[in-house]
Design a protein around this motif. Structure first.
Motif, PDB file in Angstrom:
ATOM      1  N   SER A  39       0.908  -1.223  -0.033  1.00  0.00           N
ATOM      2  CA  SER A  39      -0.233   0.033  -0.034  1.00  0.00           C
ATOM      3  C   SER A  39       0.835   1.269   0.006  1.00  0.00           C
ATOM      4  O   SER A  39       0.573   2.212  -0.657  1.00  0.00           O
ATOM      5  N   ARG A  40       2.125   1.300   0.528  1.00  0.00           N
ATOM      6  CA  ARG A  40       3.062   2.292   0.529  1.00  0.00           C
ATOM      7  C   ARG A  40       3.520   2.610  -0.921  1.00  0.00           C
ATOM      8  O   ARG A  40       3.658   3.642  -1.276  1.00  0.00           O
ATOM      9  N   LEU A  41       3.548   1.502  -1.642  1.00  0.00           N
ATOM     10  CA  LEU A  41       4.136   1.586  -3.199  1.00  0.00           C
ATOM     11  C   LEU A  41       2.766   1.716  -3.990  1.00  0.00           C
ATOM     12  O   LEU A  41       3.286   2.131  -5.304  1.00  0.00           O
ATOM     13  N   ALA A  42       1.740   2.110  -3.779  1.00  0.00           N
ATOM     14  CA  ALA A  42       0.463   2.023  -4.715  1.00  0.00           C
ATOM     15  C   ALA A  42       0.906   3.312  -5.590  1.00  0.00           C
ATOM     16  O   ALA A  42       0.789   3.131  -6.701  1.00  0.00           O
ATOM     17  N   TRP A  43       1.139   4.664  -4.830  1.00  0.00           N
ATOM     18  CA  TRP A  43       1.271   5.640  -5.816  1.00  0.00           C
ATOM     19  C   TRP A  43       2.489   5.392  -6.756  1.00  0.00           C
ATOM     20  O   TRP A  43       2.221   5.836  -8.006  1.00  0.00           O
ATOM     21  N   TRP A  44       3.481   4.891  -6.420  1.00  0.00           N
ATOM     22  CA  TRP A  44       4.605   4.532  -7.259  1.00  0.00           C
ATOM     23  C   TRP A  44       4.638   3.836  -8.359  1.00  0.00           C
ATOM     24  O   TRP A  44       4.777   3.858  -9.377  1.00  0.00           O
ATOM     25  N   HIS A  45       3.766   2.801  -8.202  1.00  0.00           N
ATOM     26  CA  HIS A  45       3.294   1.869  -9.154  1.00  0.00           C
ATOM     27  C   HIS A  45       2.418   2.636 -10.265  1.00  0.00           C
ATOM     28  O   HIS A  45       2.460   2.250 -11.353  1.00  0.00           O
ATOM     29  N   GLU A  46       1.420   3.343  -9.729  1.00  0.00           N
ATOM     30  CA  GLU A  46       0.718   4.225 -10.705  1.00  0.00           C
ATOM     31  C   GLU A  46       1.417   5.276 -11.468  1.00  0.00           C
ATOM     32  O   GLU A  46       1.347   5.377 -12.665  1.00  0.00           O
ATOM     33  N   ALA A  47       2.800   5.737 -10.839  1.00  0.00           N
ATOM     34  CA  ALA A  47       3.260   6.693 -11.319  1.00  0.00           C
ATOM     35  C   ALA A  47       4.287   6.558 -12.580  1.00  0.00           C
ATOM     36  O   ALA A  47       4.261   7.070 -13.618  1.00  0.00           O
ATOM     37  N   LYS A  48       4.920   5.195 -12.715  1.00  0.00           N
ATOM     38  CA  LYS A  48       5.692   4.609 -13.507  1.00  0.00           C
ATOM     39  C   LYS A  48       6.912   5.475 -14.485  1.00  0.00           C
ATOM     40  O   LYS A  48       7.906   5.088 -14.533  1.00  0.00           O
ATOM     41  N   PHE A  49       6.602   6.872 -14.039  1.00  0.00           N
ATOM     42  CA  PHE A  49       7.745   7.859 -14.744  1.00  0.00           C
ATOM     43  C   PHE A  49       8.197   8.997 -13.926  1.00  0.00           C
ATOM     44  O   PHE A  49       7.124   9.831 -13.543  1.00  0.00           O
ATOM     45  N   GLY A  50       9.254   8.895 -13.605  1.00  0.00           N
ATOM     46  CA  GLY A  50       9.972  10.119 -12.747  1.00  0.00           C
ATOM     47  C   GLY A  50      11.041  10.748 -13.121  1.00  0.00           C
ATOM     48  O   GLY A  50      11.833  10.318 -14.059  1.00  0.00           O
ATOM     49  N   MET A  51      11.242  11.691 -12.555  1.00  0.00           N
ATOM     50  CA  MET A  51      12.446  12.796 -12.997  1.00  0.00           C
ATOM     51  C   MET A  51      13.387  12.633 -11.893  1.00  0.00           C
ATOM     52  O   MET A  51      13.405  12.905 -10.600  1.00  0.00           O
ATOM     53  N   PHE A  52      14.474  12.394 -12.330  1.00  0.00           N
ATOM     54  CA  PHE A  52      15.896  12.257 -11.436  1.00  0.00           C
ATOM     55  C   PHE A  52      16.759  13.579 -11.771  1.00  0.00           C
ATOM     56  O   PHE A  52      16.646  13.881 -12.741  1.00  0.00           O
ATOM     57  N   ILE A  53      17.118  14.044 -10.848  1.00  0.00           N
ATOM     58  CA  ILE A  53      17.975  15.389 -10.974  1.00  0.00           C
ATOM     59  C   ILE A  53      19.336  15.441 -10.378  1.00  0.00           C
ATOM     60  O   ILE A  53      19.443  15.210  -8.956  1.00  0.00           O
ATOM     61  N   HIS A  54      20.400  15.274 -10.937  1.00  0.00           N
ATOM     62  CA  HIS A  54      21.679  15.193 -10.262  1.00  0.00           C
ATOM     63  C   HIS A  54      22.351  16.716 -10.734  1.00  0.00           C
ATOM     64  O   HIS A  54      22.437  17.300 -11.682  1.00  0.00           O
ATOM     65  N   TRP A  55      22.402  17.407  -9.379  1.00  0.00           N
ATOM     66  CA  TRP A  55      22.709  18.604  -9.460  1.00  0.00           C
ATOM     67  C   TRP A  55      23.743  19.081  -8.217  1.00  0.00           C
ATOM     68  O   TRP A  55      23.256  18.593  -7.074  1.00  0.00           O
ATOM     69  N   GLY A  56      24.924  19.490  -8.465  1.00  0.00           N
ATOM     70  CA  GLY A  56      25.636  19.790  -7.170  1.00  0.00           C
ATOM     71  C   GLY A  56      26.966  20.596  -7.589  1.00  0.00           C
ATOM     72  O   GLY A  56      27.050  21.187  -8.827  1.00  0.00           O
ATOM     73  N   LEU A  57      27.987  20.916  -6.994  1.00  0.00           N
ATOM     74  CA  LEU A  57      29.133  21.478  -7.270  1.00  0.00           C
ATOM     75  C   LEU A  57      29.865  20.806  -8.467  1.00  0.00           C
ATOM     76  O   LEU A  57      30.377  21.495  -9.129  1.00  0.00           O
ATOM     77  N   TYR A  58      29.707  19.507  -8.708  1.00  0.00           N
ATOM     78  CA  TYR A  58      30.283  18.766 -10.086  1.00  0.00           C
ATOM     79  C   TYR A  58      29.694  19.540 -11.169  1.00  0.00           C
ATOM     80  O   TYR A  58      30.294  19.425 -12.454  1.00  0.00           O
ATOM     81  N   SER A  59      28.322  20.025 -10.985  1.00  0.00           N
ATOM     82  CA  SER A  59      27.793  20.598 -12.261  1.00  0.00           C
ATOM     83  C   SER A  59      28.519  21.756 -12.941  1.00  0.00           C
ATOM     84  O   SER A  59      28.585  22.051 -13.972  1.00  0.00           O
ATOM     85  N   LEU A  60      29.011  22.532 -11.712  1.00  0.00           N
ATOM     86  CA  LEU A  60      29.767  23.763 -12.177  1.00  0.00           C
ATOM     87  C   LEU A  60      31.438  23.207 -12.790  1.00  0.00           C
ATOM     88  O   LEU A  60      31.805  23.756 -13.795  1.00  0.00           O
ATOM     89  N   ALA A  61      31.831  22.214 -12.180  1.00  0.00           N
ATOM     90  CA  ALA A  61      33.078  21.803 -12.931  1.00  0.00           C
ATOM     91  C   ALA A  61      32.881  21.231 -14.195  1.00  0.00           C
ATOM     92  O   ALA A  61      33.706  21.204 -15.277  1.00  0.00           O
ATOM     93  N   ALA A  62      31.592  20.710 -14.465  1.00  0.00           N
ATOM     94  CA  ALA A  62      31.342  20.363 -15.938  1.00  0.00           C
ATOM     95  C   ALA A  62      32.141  19.315 -16.688  1.00  0.00           C
ATOM     96  O   ALA A  62      32.340  19.280 -17.866  1.00  0.00           O
ATOM     97  N   GLY A  63      32.726  18.354 -15.807  1.00  0.00           N
ATOM     98  CA  GLY A  63      33.725  17.373 -16.277  1.00  0.00           C
ATOM     99  C   GLY A  63      35.121  17.808 -16.658  1.00  0.00           C
ATOM    100  O   GLY A  63      35.999  16.988 -17.051  1.00  0.00           O
ATOM    101  N   GLU A  64      35.526  18.815 -16.042  1.00  0.00           N
ATOM    102  CA  GLU A  64      36.744  19.824 -16.370  1.00  0.00           C
ATOM    103  C   GLU A  64      37.489  19.879 -15.082  1.00  0.00           C
ATOM    104  O   GLU A  64      36.722  20.465 -14.166  1.00  0.00           O
ATOM    105  N   TRP A  65      38.837  19.859 -14.900  1.00  0.00           N
ATOM    106  CA  TRP A  65      39.434  20.160 -13.624  1.00  0.00           C
ATOM    107  C   TRP A  65      40.750  20.787 -14.199  1.00  0.00           C
ATOM    108  O   TRP A  65      41.516  19.809 -14.699  1.00  0.00           O
ATOM    109  N   LYS A  66      41.175  21.921 -13.908  1.00  0.00           N
ATOM    110  CA  LYS A  66      42.704  22.350 -14.124  1.00  0.00           C
ATOM    111  C   LYS A  66      42.873  21.976 -15.729  1.00  0.00           C
ATOM    112  O   LYS A  66      44.133  21.678 -15.771  1.00  0.00           O
TER     113      LYS A  66
END
Ligand code: GLC
Length: 488
Positions: A39-66
């Motif tokens: 019953s705790r999972l009911a909404w999650w089974h209904e939802a099917k599609f979610g957004m993940f967001i990876h955002w942090g200091l690494y987003s500023l580095a953007a793959g690059e360092w020095k």
């Protein structure tokens, strides 16, 4: 029926009803029935599609360092470039993402048809994207920005009826003394061992766990209203049953409805399974599971990764996953200014437009009753016939994965269901104007296309051998047209 037999049947049924949530090791939470967990999972089974967001200091580095550009996933830049903590902290001093707009991000999720959203509240780099009293290395106290994205996004999601959850790296923390650090692909990881690159990382794991991880999870579940999911990640060997159950109890105690993701611990069954990153099983799978996936080849923003998936590709994956019984948690990686890359916005909005027409065949939909549409094991390689391949465990994500299989996937169509309805998602429109299904056990009483506003009935021929539906010459949707068969 004999009285004694009747009583034993009643006793048996009542003991079955109180069976504890599957696979929970003895003596551990959850002390609840399978029905309670479901019953705790009911909404999650209904939802099917979610957004993940990876955002942090690494987003500023953007793959690059020095001046060097690092391969692989962007949020691991601190690890990859072995950046000392004091140097990494300087990113915080520069982190001022004034273009961050929680309303716009939540609106993008809504436009895409996503029903839940999960933000990285603290990734392996140890930097908290929320105001934390437990640790000063956080966006409110350590950046010129000073705003709290967890608070702003929680509010923007609540406004739109989108469930809000947080990712939290419980084991790995590269900035806190004693935090765990993954030690590499080729070594087994039954015990905790640290390939430290900064003397400041030295310390005792329990000290980190008790003084940072537990208090921060408490803050997240106490200060931001309802949290729908805590998405724990990388359950290294340190995340044993004892520590994992402390986290689990903390979450359940503060918000009993909050889901705990599958990567809390390798030894600990939580609410649902998380597949390996970007991994979609070949076949249908029972139980609650989710595929976390990227829109390009990284989670955290990288300035040179332009390998964007298109709406067509994402729609296929969404349908494929739902037809196999799973959820799709799809990532965006906003940049260091707070901007969501335009190609990912375009892709997501394209998916949303498709879902507006065909959502009935996705939200709350069940798995396919067929299976032949998924693909075949090549007959030419009998020695490789078995699809039940040895499982291996991903060192980073902790998920069980199958070895690359010999399975040859087919992509012509998929099927999802609702009570009394079969939805055939047709990706390759048949040239002969007929859609053939081998065997449908119930009588098909009506067939129509979801893209047809009039839902005009299509001609159905049903025999013992199968069902044939006469289709219009042209597919109404260039990506996937959904044929609904109503059955009795
Ligand atoms: C992996 C990575 C991580 C990413 C996650 C998303 O476990 O360690 O960087 O957050 O997968 O599923």
């Amino acid at each position: 029926m004999n009285h004694a037999i009747l009583i034993s049947i009643i006793l048996l049924l009542s003991s079955l009803a109180s069976i504890q949530a599957a696979d929970a090791p003895a003596g551990l939470p959850p002390k609840e029935t399978v029905a309670q967990r479901d019953s705790r999972l009911a909404w999650w089974h209904e939802a099917k599609f979610g957004m993940f967001i990876h955002w942090g200091l690494y987003s500023l580095a953007a793959g690059e360092w020095k001046g060097g550009y690092y391969s692989g996933i962007g949020e691991w830049i601190m690890y990859k470039a072995r950046i000392p903590i004091a140097e990494y902290e300087q990113l915080a001093a520069r982190f001022n993402p004034v273009k961050f707009d929680a309303e716009a991000w939540a609106q993008l999720a809504q436009d895409a048809g996503m029903k839940y959203l999960i933000l990285t509240s603290k990734h392996h780099d140890g930097f908290a994207m929320f105001g934390s009293k437990a640790d000063a290395f956080n966006i409110v106290d350590a950046t010129p920005f000073k705003r709290d994205p967890v608070r702003e996004l929680a509010a923007a999601c609540a406004k739109r009826g989108i469930k809000f959850g947080v990712y939290y790296s419980q084991a790995q923390d590269w900035a806190a003394p004693g935090g765990a650090i993954w030690k590499g692909q080729h070594e087994a990881d039954p015990v905790y061992e640290v390939p430290q690159w900064d003397p400041k990382q030295k310390g005792d794991f329990d000290t980190y766990f008790n003084s940072k991880a537990l208090p921060q999870v408490r803050e997240l579940l106490s200060n931001y209203g309802p949290i729908a999911v805590v998405w724990f990640d990388t359950p290294l060997g340190v995340m044993n049953v004892e520590r994992a159950s402390k986290l689990e109890k903390l979450v359940r105690g503060l918000q009993p409805d909050c889901l705990v993701s599958g990567r809390l611990s390798r030894d600990f069954k939580s609410d649902y399974d998380s597949s390996g990153d970007n991994e979609i099983p070949d076949l249908s799978r029972a139980g609650a599971w989710e595929t976390p996936a990227t829109l390009n080849d990284t989670w955290g923003f990288k300035k040179n990764d332009h390998h964007w998936k298109t709406s067509d590709n994402v729609i296929f994956k969404l349908v494929d996953i739902v037809s196999k019984g799973g959820n799709y948690l799809l990532n965006i990686g906003p940049d260091g200014a707070g901007v969501v890359p335009q190609p990912s916005q375009d892709t997501l909005r394209g998916v949303g437009r498709w879902l507006k027409v065909n959502g009935e065949a996705i939200y709350g939909a069940g798995r396919t009753p067929f299976g032949e549409e998924f693909g075949v094991v090549p007959k030419s390689q009998p020695e490789k016939k078995s699809r039940v391949e040895k499982q291996w465990r991903c060192e980073v994500c902790g998920a069980n994965q199958k070895r690359p299989s010999t399975f040859e996937p087919l992509t012509h169509w998929r099927c999802t269901t609702q009570p009394g309805k079969l939805f055939i998602h047709i990706f390759d429109w048949p040239e002969d104007g007929k859609f053939q299904l081998s065997a449908v056990k119930d009588k098909v009483v009506k067939a129509y296309l979801l893209a047809d506003p009039k839902r005009a009935a299509l001609k159905v021929t049903q025999t013992e051998a199968g069902v044939s539906i006469a289709l219009p010459a042209k597919a109404p949707d260039p990506i996937a047209s959904v044929l609904c068969l109503e059955t009795k």
